[in-house]
Design a protein around this motif. Structure first.
Motif: not given
Ligand SMILES: [Zn+2]
Length: 211
Positions: A122, A150, A152
């Motif tokens: 991510g 993703i 983060r």
């Protein structure tokens, strides 16, 4: 302290226009603070490959991504300064010096991530001084929206280049993990790096519109 000098009292009727002048001055200062220059800092370079798996080197990915961001920002009419535009080593203090060289500027360092074991995945965006928080938030939001990687999050960190770029808002973007096979397969394609660059550029432009 004695009583106020009488000439101050005579000046009282002029206080209203003085206050207007003060407000006008503040507005001018705010307007002047809108940035017109973006310093892009592709991480690593030369003997410093950065994160590496096989022949996939962070230094190449960061430079390619930064060049794409450069083109997008220039189309928006912004001045772009690159700390490096080829595969050379630039010491960290020189990068931060570039971040401090211009008034009304932003500093955006571009990196790809690495962790042992390869489970990390991510994108994340770092700031150091609070002046970088908003810029980091815009870039992170658009980067996630554009890549669907993703999220983060936005994080505070002590990295040299953002700690020592003190004159301007400064952030460091980690555009995915070289050590993660899924992230890596994405970042190895120019089409995906174009999306990463669009996310970063759109975040910068949105930040500009909001400030
Ligand atoms: Zn790096």
């Amino acid at each position: 302290m004695g009583p106020p000098p009488t000439h101050l009292l005579h000046d009282l009727p002029r206080m209203g226009s003085l206050r207007l002048a003060f407000i006008a001055l503040c507005l001018c200062t705010l307007t002047a603070r809108a940035f017109d220059t973006v310093v892009l800092d592709p991480g690593h370079g030369g003997h410093d490959r950065g994160a590496a798996i096989g022949y996939v080197f962070e230094k190449h990915l960061a430079l390619d991504t930064a060049r794409r961001v450069e083109q997008l920002l220039k189309k928006e009419g912004l001045r772009v300064v690159m700390t490096r535009s080829r595969d050379v080593f630039i010491p960290l203090p020189d990068r931060a010096a570039a971040g401090n060289r211009y008034g009304n500027a932003l500093f955006v360092s571009i990196h790809y991530n690495y962790n042992r074991g390869g489970s990390g995945s991510g994108v994340e965006t770092y700031y150091h001084a609070s002046s970088g928080y908003s810029l980091a938030s815009y870039i992170q939001a658009y980067l996630v929206q554009r890549t669907r990687m993703i999220n983060r999050g936005v994080k505070s960190a002590n990295f040299h280049v953002i700690r020592n770029t003190t004159r301007n808002p400064a952030v460091l973007v980690e555009c995915g993990f070289v050590s993660n096979s899924s992230d890596r397969s994405h970042m190895m394609t120019g089409e995906f790096r174009a999306r990463i660059a669009e996310g970063i550029a759109q975040g910068i432009v949105a930040f500009k519109r909001a400030h």
